[in-house]
Design an enzyme around this catalytic site. Structure first.
Site, PDB file in Angstrom:
ATOM      1  N   SER A 255      -7.628 -44.542 108.162  1.00  0.00           N
ATOM      2  CA  SER A 255      -8.843 -44.410 107.349  1.00  0.00           C
ATOM      3  C   SER A 255     -10.079 -44.892 108.076  1.00  0.00           C
ATOM      4  CB  SER A 255      -8.687 -45.182 106.032  1.00  0.00           C
ATOM      5  OG  SER A 255      -8.803 -46.577 106.248  1.00  0.00           O
TER       6      SER A 255
ATOM      7  N   ALA B  66     -20.652 -42.151 120.465  1.00  0.00           N
ATOM      8  CA  ALA B  66     -21.475 -41.365 121.382  1.00  0.00           C
ATOM      9  C   ALA B  66     -22.777 -42.086 121.729  1.00  0.00           C
ATOM     10  CB  ALA B  66     -21.771 -39.995 120.768  1.00  0.00           C
TER      11      ALA B  66
ATOM     12  N   HIS C 153     -43.186 -44.058  98.432  1.00  0.00           N
ATOM     13  CA  HIS C 153     -42.578 -43.825  97.119  1.00  0.00           C
ATOM     14  C   HIS C 153     -42.843 -42.385  96.699  1.00  0.00           C
ATOM     15  CE1 HIS C 153     -41.393 -44.521  92.936  1.00  0.00           C
ATOM     16  NE2 HIS C 153     -42.494 -43.854  92.587  1.00  0.00           N
TER      17      HIS C 153
END
Length: 482
Positions: free
Chosen positions: A197, A335, A461
């Site tokens: 996992s 990477a 926002h």
């Protein structure tokens, strides 16, 4: 210099290799890069990039299946065409593969096609690849060099890594898959067992679940994504299980029986009980190991440890003139770490002023499942183990206007500060687009930004990024919108 003589030769054209080659050329070195399969390496052709293309298809399908919640009506049922999904993914890789070839040409970097072996410091022999490419969909670029003897004062090994196999559960390409086979199924299976996992296992589990596949994840550690903060891991598990994934932790596959068109995994739990799970395929995602074999390292006495080349903080091995970067040089096998490591290595070789070692605490990790997971720095557990006196802030997606408007209100952001100094020492996220948000905290850590400076930064926002500021405010008892 002769046509076969260079200042720098890099073995392997993955992200670490080709980026290092470009920086080498920029610094004025005559540079060559050796590749045996395809430009861009595993990441571009079989890892980072094509998996994101698959996951994008999965994301769109998920949105389409929940169109009604956005007030939209889609006629008929939505389904995935495995062949077309895979074709798009392979097309994305092919496009970027060509882009790497362009960059080599643009920077006047010679590409040597074949398999390299170190014969002595400063010399390699390039021969035919010992095995065919996994998928020779990318033709050998025109104008590249081939077999022969090449010399360089500096040789950088960037040969990457390959899937690790467990004894008795070796991938066979038919019933037991690695990420190579999982990335290009001929048809969608009805059921899968995913062994492991970590990022690779969870990403494939998430993708196939979105495609309607019955997926069971088996993890030997007590929690999924075990390198992540425990609180983030628990949150992600709950969200993944809500999507229908079956997750078994503190469990391991001890045996696999193969039938003609199915596998049966014998799964042992911590109490010693063994259950059997039958599925169409099993994906082995138990990690990767460095490609250190058959390139002459042993003959030259280059030191290795646990399947990786041993290097110092500048990529230097114990043999002068031979360097290693990226996955082959050890974890974290990412990477972006390989790219940065390569730039440090070549700049040190060139004597660029101010070159300093990589700070491994500031290397981010990202998992592109649904929901996404991203992190940098210390987990809460690690910070406490180090005896740090800490402040912890949290903020939930369900209190953010943009997240609610997007229909992506399931997630959280967690930050960890040193109580004494105000230093941000860890940031952990789960939820929509957190792999894009995490870089804000990475920049802050790199600039040694304090909590006070973060709290006085103006975030736009409505955005998801506002949650980053709110999590900082929460750590200091000043949260505004919760």
């Amino acid at each position: 210099m002769a046509d076969t003589a260079y200042d720098v030769i890099i073995i392997g054209s993955g992200p670490g290799g080709y980026v290092t080659a470009i920086r080498s050329a920029q610094l004025g070195f005559k540079t060559a890069i050796v590749e045996r399969e395809h430009l861009g390496g595993i990441c571009l052709n079989w890892g980072c990039i094509p998996t994101k293309a698959l996951l994008r298809s999965a994301e769109i399908l998920d949105h389409a299946n929940h169109a009604k919640s956005f007030g939209l009506k889609l006629e008929g049922s939505m389904s995935a065409d495995a062949k077309d999904v895979v074709a798009r993914s392979r097309g994305v890789s092919a496009r970027l593969n060509g882009g790497v070839g362009f960059l080599m040409k643009k920077n006047k970097i010679d590409v040597i096609w074949g398999e390299a072996k170190l014969t002595k410091p400063g010399e390699i022999v390039v021969g035919k690849p010992s095995k065919p490419a996994v998928e020779p969909q990318h033709p050998v670029p025109k104008g590249v060099k081939g077999e022969g003897i090449y010399t360089a004062k500096h040789i950088i090994v960037a040969t990457g890594a390959r899937p690790r196999a467990l004894p008795g559960i070796e991938p066979d390409g038919k019933l037991i898959w690695t990420y190579f086979e999982a990335m290009k199924p001929e048809k969608m299976p009805k059921s899968l067992v995913v062994m492991g996992s970590g990022a690779i296992g969870i990403e494939f589990a998430s993708f196939y679940r979105s495609m309607g596949v019955d997926v069971t994840v088996v993890e030997v550690m007590p929690r999924v994504m075990p390198v992540e903060d425990a609180e983030i891991s628990a949150f992600a598990r709950k969200a993944l299980e809500k999507r229908g994934l079956k997750i078994l932790t503190e469990a391991k596959v001890v045996k696999v029986d193969k039938a003609e068109n199915s596998v049966t995994a014998h799964v042992e739990t911590k109490d010693g009980k063994v259950t059997q799970i039958t599925a169409d395929h099993l994906i082995s995602a138990v990690g990767v190991q460095g490609n250190i074999e058959n390139i002459g390292l042993e003959k030259l006495g280059v030191k290795t440890d646990r399947g990786c080349v041993v290097i110092d903080e500048y990529g230097r091995t114990n043999v002068p003139g031979i360097y290693a970067i990226g996955d082959v040089a050890g974890p974290p096998m990412l990477a972006h770490k390989a790219e940065h490591e390569g730039v440090i290595c070549i700049e040190k070789i060139a004597g660029v002023p101010g070159v300093h070692p990589m700070d491994h605490r500031k290397i981010p990790g990202c998992t592109y499942c649904n929901p996404q997971v991203a992190s940098v720095g210390l987990t809460e557990e690690k910070a406490k183990e180090q005896g740090r006196d800490i402040r912890v802030g949290r903020y939930s997606f369900n209190a953010n206007g943009k997240a609610i408007a997007l229909g992506e209100d399931n997630g959280m952001i967690k930050v960890i500060f040193d109580k004494k100094t105000g230093e941000l020492i860890g940031a952990h996220m789960v939820g929509a687009e957190v792999t894009e948000l995490i870089q804000g905290f990475i920049v802050a850590m790199n600039l040694e930004t304090t909590e006070e400076e973060l709290m006085h930064t103006i975030f736009p926002h409505p955005t998801l990024s506002e949650m980053m500021k709110e999590s900082v405010l929460d750590a200091y008892g000043r949260v505004l919108n919760a």
